[in-house]
Design an enzyme around this catalytic site. Sequence first.
Site, PDB file in Angstrom:
ATOM      1  N   PHE A  15      30.419  63.232  79.900  1.00  0.00           N
ATOM      2  CA  PHE A  15      30.356  63.832  81.226  1.00  0.00           C
ATOM      3  C   PHE A  15      29.504  65.099  81.222  1.00  0.00           C
ATOM      4  O   PHE A  15      29.696  65.992  80.382  1.00  0.00           O
ATOM      5  CB  PHE A  15      31.761  64.212  81.716  1.00  0.00           C
ATOM      6  CG  PHE A  15      32.574  63.051  82.191  1.00  0.00           C
ATOM      7  CD1 PHE A  15      32.568  62.675  83.529  1.00  0.00           C
ATOM      8  CD2 PHE A  15      33.352  62.321  81.297  1.00  0.00           C
ATOM      9  CE1 PHE A  15      33.322  61.601  83.971  1.00  0.00           C
ATOM     10  CE2 PHE A  15      34.109  61.240  81.733  1.00  0.00           C
ATOM     11  CZ  PHE A  15      34.090  60.877  83.074  1.00  0.00           C
ATOM     12  N   ASP A  16      28.589  65.159  82.166  1.00  0.00           N
ATOM     13  CA  ASP A  16      27.956  66.425  82.483  1.00  0.00           C
ATOM     14  C   ASP A  16      29.032  67.318  83.095  1.00  0.00           C
ATOM     15  O   ASP A  16      30.077  66.840  83.538  1.00  0.00           O
ATOM     16  CB  ASP A  16      26.815  66.177  83.478  1.00  0.00           C
ATOM     17  CG  ASP A  16      26.157  67.457  83.929  1.00  0.00           C
ATOM     18  OD1 ASP A  16      25.796  68.277  83.074  1.00  0.00           O
ATOM     19  OD2 ASP A  16      26.017  67.639  85.147  1.00  0.00           O
ATOM     20  N   LEU A  17      28.786  68.630  83.135  1.00  0.00           N
ATOM     21  CA  LEU A  17      29.800  69.540  83.666  1.00  0.00           C
ATOM     22  C   LEU A  17      29.448  70.055  85.062  1.00  0.00           C
ATOM     23  O   LEU A  17      30.187  69.829  86.020  1.00  0.00           O
ATOM     24  CB  LEU A  17      30.012  70.719  82.706  1.00  0.00           C
ATOM     25  CG  LEU A  17      31.175  71.647  83.021  1.00  0.00           C
ATOM     26  CD1 LEU A  17      32.508  70.892  83.088  1.00  0.00           C
ATOM     27  CD2 LEU A  17      31.251  72.763  81.977  1.00  0.00           C
ATOM     28  N   ASP A  18      28.311  70.733  85.179  1.00  0.00           N
ATOM     29  CA  ASP A  18      27.964  71.359  86.453  1.00  0.00           C
ATOM     30  C   ASP A  18      27.565  70.337  87.510  1.00  0.00           C
ATOM     31  O   ASP A  18      26.665  69.520  87.296  1.00  0.00           O
ATOM     32  CB  ASP A  18      26.819  72.362  86.258  1.00  0.00           C
ATOM     33  CG  ASP A  18      27.302  73.605  85.530  1.00  0.00           C
ATOM     34  OD1 ASP A  18      28.374  74.112  85.889  1.00  0.00           O
ATOM     35  OD2 ASP A  18      26.601  74.074  84.614  1.00  0.00           O
ATOM     36  N   ASP A  45      25.175  64.124  87.461  1.00  0.00           N
ATOM     37  CA  ASP A  45      24.517  64.230  88.763  1.00  0.00           C
ATOM     38  C   ASP A  45      23.008  64.384  88.650  1.00  0.00           C
ATOM     39  O   ASP A  45      22.289  64.215  89.638  1.00  0.00           O
ATOM     40  CB  ASP A  45      25.061  65.439  89.531  1.00  0.00           C
ATOM     41  CG  ASP A  45      24.618  66.744  88.903  1.00  0.00           C
ATOM     42  OD1 ASP A  45      25.035  67.015  87.755  1.00  0.00           O
ATOM     43  OD2 ASP A  45      23.841  67.478  89.538  1.00  0.00           O
TER      44      ASP A  45
END
Length: 231
Positions: A9-12, A181
Site C-alpha cells: 500500500f502507498d500511504l499518502d 493513487d
Amino acid sequence: MKDYQFLFFDLDDTLLDFKEAEKIALPKLFAAHDFPLTPEVERFYHELNSGLWNSLEQGLVTRQELMATRFGKTFEHFGRTADGLALDAEFRSYLAESNVFVEGALETIQLLAQKNELYITSNGVSETQYKRLQVTGLAPYFKQVFVSEDTGYQKPMKPFFDYVFDRIPHFDPTKAMIIGDSYSADIIGGAGAGIDTCWLNPLKKVPTSTIQPTYTIEKLEQLVTLLQHDN
C-alpha cells in the site's frame, strides 16, 4: 482466480488523506513565521512542490534537494529570508500530527490484515511516515514499512521494488499487488517490477501511457470485494 498474499500500500492519498493534512499543516507553518498564506503564495508553493516530487520520481533531484527547496524557494520568492531545511522539518512535524484517513481506509486495512500480508511502500520522508503510522494506529497492521528515503531509491524505480522484495521472506511476485493513487509511482512502478497493480482513482483520471493497471477502483472499500471475488 489469483490468490494475493502480499499487498503493498502507498500511504499518502491512498490510506491517509495527505491533502487534508496539508490544509492543516501549511497554515500552521506560515502563521508561525508571520507570513500570510495568500492564494498566490499557496499556488506558488503547490506548483513548485509538485514539480519537485515529479523530478524526484525521475531521479532528477535528491530528497535533500527537494526538502531544502520547496519552502526555501517559496519564502525567498516572496522576499523572506529562509532556512529551507528547517522550514521543511517544521512543516513535517505539523504534518505528522494529522490522523485524517482516506474514506474507508482503516476498515479496509483491518479486514485485509486478517488474511493478507500488508506492507507500506511510500515515497515520503521516513521520520514523518513512521510517526503518521503510529499516530493513526495503522502501524500494527503492517508487517514491514518501506520508505524511499531508507531504500535509497523511490517509486517507480525498479531498484526500490527489488529492495522491498529482497526483504520479504518467501516472496512470490505472482501473489503480489500494489495499491496506490499515483499512476506514475504505483502503477507504472508496480508493472515495471512485475507485480499486479490496483489504481485508486476516485477522479477517474486517464492513464498517461499505454501501461494499464490490473484493476481500477474508485473507493478503497471496493478492494475488499475485489479480493474476495478473486479468491
